[in-house]
Enzyme design. Structure first.
Site, PDB file in Angstrom:
ATOM      1  N   ASN A 165      28.814  60.838   0.369  1.00 52.83           N
ATOM      2  CA  ASN A 165      29.271  61.770   1.492  1.00 52.83           C
ATOM      3  C   ASN A 165      28.041  62.417   2.088  1.00 52.83           C
ATOM      4  O   ASN A 165      27.139  63.426   1.760  1.00 52.83           O
ATOM      5  CB  ASN A 165      30.323  62.921   1.341  1.00 52.83           C
ATOM      6  CG  ASN A 165      30.516  63.633   2.595  1.00 52.83           C
ATOM      7  OD1 ASN A 165      30.161  63.447   3.780  1.00 52.83           O
ATOM      8  ND2 ASN A 165      31.192  64.696   2.503  1.00 52.83           N
ATOM      9  N   TRP A 166      27.336  61.780   3.218  1.00 53.16           N
ATOM     10  CA  TRP A 166      26.192  62.151   3.682  1.00 53.16           C
ATOM     11  C   TRP A 166      26.369  63.303   4.828  1.00 53.16           C
ATOM     12  O   TRP A 166      25.299  63.864   5.119  1.00 53.16           O
ATOM     13  CB  TRP A 166      25.412  60.917   4.590  1.00 53.16           C
ATOM     14  CG  TRP A 166      24.990  59.646   3.575  1.00 53.16           C
ATOM     15  CD1 TRP A 166      25.104  59.810   2.316  1.00 53.16           C
ATOM     16  CD2 TRP A 166      24.421  58.670   3.888  1.00 53.16           C
ATOM     17  NE1 TRP A 166      24.532  58.779   1.815  1.00 53.16           N
ATOM     18  CE2 TRP A 166      24.225  57.744   2.721  1.00 53.16           C
ATOM     19  CE3 TRP A 166      24.155  57.884   4.989  1.00 53.16           C
ATOM     20  CZ2 TRP A 166      23.571  56.579   2.717  1.00 53.16           C
ATOM     21  CZ3 TRP A 166      23.453  56.676   5.247  1.00 53.16           C
ATOM     22  CH2 TRP A 166      23.134  56.014   3.784  1.00 53.16           C
ATOM     23  N   LYS A 167      27.251  63.636   4.959  1.00 55.28           N
ATOM     24  CA  LYS A 167      27.810  64.843   6.032  1.00 55.28           C
ATOM     25  C   LYS A 167      26.978  64.696   7.074  1.00 55.28           C
ATOM     26  O   LYS A 167      26.559  63.655   7.551  1.00 55.28           O
ATOM     27  CB  LYS A 167      27.467  66.168   5.115  1.00 55.28           C
ATOM     28  CG  LYS A 167      28.177  66.207   3.756  1.00 55.28           C
ATOM     29  CD  LYS A 167      28.380  67.448   3.209  1.00 55.28           C
ATOM     30  CE  LYS A 167      28.645  67.442   1.575  1.00 55.28           C
ATOM     31  NZ  LYS A 167      28.932  68.868   1.289  1.00 55.28           N
ATOM     32  N   HIS A 204      38.348  66.251   3.781  1.00 56.34           N
ATOM     33  CA  HIS A 204      37.391  66.936   3.340  1.00 56.34           C
ATOM     34  C   HIS A 204      37.349  68.552   3.312  1.00 56.34           C
ATOM     35  O   HIS A 204      37.810  68.857   4.495  1.00 56.34           O
ATOM     36  CB  HIS A 204      36.114  66.318   3.883  1.00 56.34           C
ATOM     37  CG  HIS A 204      34.721  66.806   2.917  1.00 56.34           C
ATOM     38  ND1 HIS A 204      34.180  68.038   3.006  1.00 56.34           N
ATOM     39  CD2 HIS A 204      34.245  66.416   2.099  1.00 56.34           C
ATOM     40  CE1 HIS A 204      33.341  68.377   2.126  1.00 56.34           C
ATOM     41  NE2 HIS A 204      33.215  67.314   1.344  1.00 56.34           N
ATOM     42  N   GLU A 219      35.182  70.529   4.176  1.00 61.73           N
ATOM     43  CA  GLU A 219      34.493  71.121   5.504  1.00 61.73           C
ATOM     44  C   GLU A 219      35.514  70.758   6.629  1.00 61.73           C
ATOM     45  O   GLU A 219      35.417  71.594   7.592  1.00 61.73           O
ATOM     46  CB  GLU A 219      33.239  70.679   5.453  1.00 61.73           C
ATOM     47  CG  GLU A 219      32.372  70.944   4.343  1.00 61.73           C
ATOM     48  CD  GLU A 219      31.376  70.209   3.735  1.00 61.73           C
ATOM     49  OE1 GLU A 219      30.997  69.219   4.325  1.00 61.73           O
ATOM     50  OE2 GLU A 219      30.697  70.398   2.718  1.00 61.73           O
ATOM     51  N   GLU A 251      38.106  68.102  -5.276  1.00 64.61           N
ATOM     52  CA  GLU A 251      36.766  68.720  -5.014  1.00 64.61           C
ATOM     53  C   GLU A 251      37.193  69.990  -4.918  1.00 64.61           C
ATOM     54  O   GLU A 251      37.554  70.750  -3.903  1.00 64.61           O
ATOM     55  CB  GLU A 251      36.233  68.266  -3.716  1.00 64.61           C
ATOM     56  CG  GLU A 251      36.048  66.720  -3.692  1.00 64.61           C
ATOM     57  CD  GLU A 251      34.784  66.594  -2.467  1.00 64.61           C
ATOM     58  OE1 GLU A 251      33.769  65.931  -3.025  1.00 64.61           O
ATOM     59  OE2 GLU A 251      35.209  66.846  -1.191  1.00 64.61           O
ATOM     60  N   GLY A 263      28.520  71.928  -2.749  1.00 68.73           N
ATOM     61  CA  GLY A 263      27.161  72.426  -2.492  1.00 68.73           C
ATOM     62  C   GLY A 263      26.783  73.588  -2.983  1.00 68.73           C
ATOM     63  O   GLY A 263      26.035  74.312  -2.517  1.00 68.73           O
ATOM     64  N   SER A 309      28.718  69.144  -6.716  1.00 68.49           N
ATOM     65  CA  SER A 309      27.942  69.617  -7.230  1.00 68.49           C
ATOM     66  C   SER A 309      27.558  68.361  -8.302  1.00 68.49           C
ATOM     67  O   SER A 309      27.015  68.747  -9.410  1.00 68.49           O
ATOM     68  CB  SER A 309      27.374  70.757  -7.704  1.00 68.49           C
ATOM     69  OG  SER A 309      27.515  71.681  -6.596  1.00 68.49           O
ATOM     70  N   GLY A 358      27.818  64.578  -2.534  1.00 64.51           N
ATOM     71  CA  GLY A 358      27.109  65.096  -1.297  1.00 64.51           C
ATOM     72  C   GLY A 358      25.784  65.289  -1.466  1.00 64.51           C
ATOM     73  O   GLY A 358      25.231  63.994  -1.349  1.00 64.51           O
ATOM     74  N   GLY A 359      25.276  66.417  -1.829  1.00 61.97           N
ATOM     75  CA  GLY A 359      23.891  66.616  -1.955  1.00 61.97           C
ATOM     76  C   GLY A 359      23.250  65.414  -2.529  1.00 61.97           C
ATOM     77  O   GLY A 359      22.015  64.878  -2.062  1.00 61.97           O
TER      78      GLY A 359
HETATM   79  C1  PEP Z   1      31.125  66.578  -0.944  1.00 60.31           C
HETATM   80  O1  PEP Z   1      30.630  66.582   0.014  1.00 60.31           O
HETATM   81  O2  PEP Z   1      32.011  66.087  -0.968  1.00 60.31           O
HETATM   82  C2  PEP Z   1      30.349  67.229  -2.026  1.00 60.31           C
HETATM   83  C3  PEP Z   1      30.993  67.163  -3.266  1.00 60.31           C
HETATM   84  O3  PEP Z   1      29.185  67.787  -1.988  1.00 60.31           O
HETATM   85  P1  PEP Z   1      28.190  68.308  -3.230  1.00 60.31           P
HETATM   86  O4  PEP Z   1      28.131  67.031  -4.206  1.00 60.31           O
HETATM   87  O5  PEP Z   1      26.879  68.659  -2.668  1.00 60.31           O
HETATM   88  O6  PEP Z   1      28.709  69.455  -3.790  1.00 60.31           O
END
Ligand code: PEP
Length: 257
Positions: free
Chosen positions: A11-13, A97, A99, A169, A175, A215, A236-237
């Site tokens: 997920n590049w957000k 998601h 967010e 999640e 994050g 994470s 994500g990151g």
């Molecule tokens: C996400 O955006 O779904 C996510 C899990 O982010 P991160 O890996 O950065 O925690």
């Protein structure tokens, strides 16, 4: 888990405009083009979908949208619809998601309408669920996740549920650099699968892939992915770096290979 094919998604957000997205996609295509045992997908911002689709053509890495509005067209300024993502070359879509839920106010009811619109457009949804830290600390993690499952999947035909991937999640792990322990994640994944088994035919629960997200990094992926009910990762990151994402995919391949 045996028969469930691992699925790792990035997920590049709100990162990477078309030029940067193309560069990352090209690096992923080069690095992962031989990977045949893991399903892979990336989710760029809408404006970067065409460049990403072009760069990943023939690579085996799918492209998805981060959020599709429930209506297909009309007076909804700023929205992008599921058929439009499909037309642009997406095969998948993120739905619900955390967010979207916390920043944009997507309630369980809104998430359901978006899920149905995505399915109607022929997109394969990743439905994201998970509790906040306050909810976990209050002992409500399982009830919150069960409510999200009921609102998202309750009453859907089995063949539609079979098209869905779930991503557990825990919001407190997204994050933050704080990961659920493999045992904590496995406990919730098993509970999610049990809920699906209680509400749908057995094959749906057995085949359903449940990704873990929060994470996930190259150095913790193998331990998480080796849990029996964790079938992949939503990243994500670490998905913004080709080497990190590729190493997570490779961890999934080696654990499940
Ligand atoms: C996400 O955006 O779904 C996510 C899990 O982010 P991160 O890996 O950065 O925690």
């Amino acid at each position: 888990m045996a028969h469930r094919r691992p699925f790792v998604a990035g997920n590049w957000k709100l990162n990477l405009g078309p030029r940067e997205a193309r560069a990352l996609a090209e690096a992923l295509a080069e690095r992962l083009t031989e990977e045949r045992s893991v399903d892979m997908a990336v989710f760029p911002v809408s404006i970067s979908v065409p460049a990403t689709v072009m760069a990943l053509a023939g690579s085996g890495i799918e492209v998805g949208g981060q959020d599709a509005y429930a209506a297909n067209q009309g007076a909804f300024t700023g929205a992008v619809s599921a058929p439009m993502f499909r037309e642009a070359g997406c095969t998948r879509i993120l739905v619900g998601h955390s967010e979207r839920r916390s920043v944009f106010g997507d309630s369980n009811a809104i998430v359901r309408t978006k899920l149905e619109a995505a399915l109607a457009a022929g997109l394969l949804p990743i439905l994201c669920i998970g509790e906040t830290l306050d909810e976990r600390d209050a002992g409500r993690a399982f009830s919150v996740v069960t409510e999200q499952l009921q609102a998202g999947l309750g009453g859907l035909p089995a063949d539609q549920v079979a098209a869905i991937t779930l991503a557990y999640e825990p919001v407190w792990a997204i994050g933050t650099g704080r990961t659920a322990s493999p045992a904590q994640a496995q406990e919730m994944h098993a509970a999610i699968r049990a809920w699906v088994a209680a509400n749908f035919p057995a094959f749906v629960a057995e085949d359903l892939r449940i990704q873990y997200g929060g994470s996930v990094k190259p150095d913790n992926a193998a331990e998480l992915l080796s849990q029996p009910d964790i079938d992949g990762a939503l990243v994500g990151g670490a998905s913004l770096d080709a080497d990190s994402f590729a190493r997570i995919v490779e961890a999934a391949a080696s654990v499940h290979g």
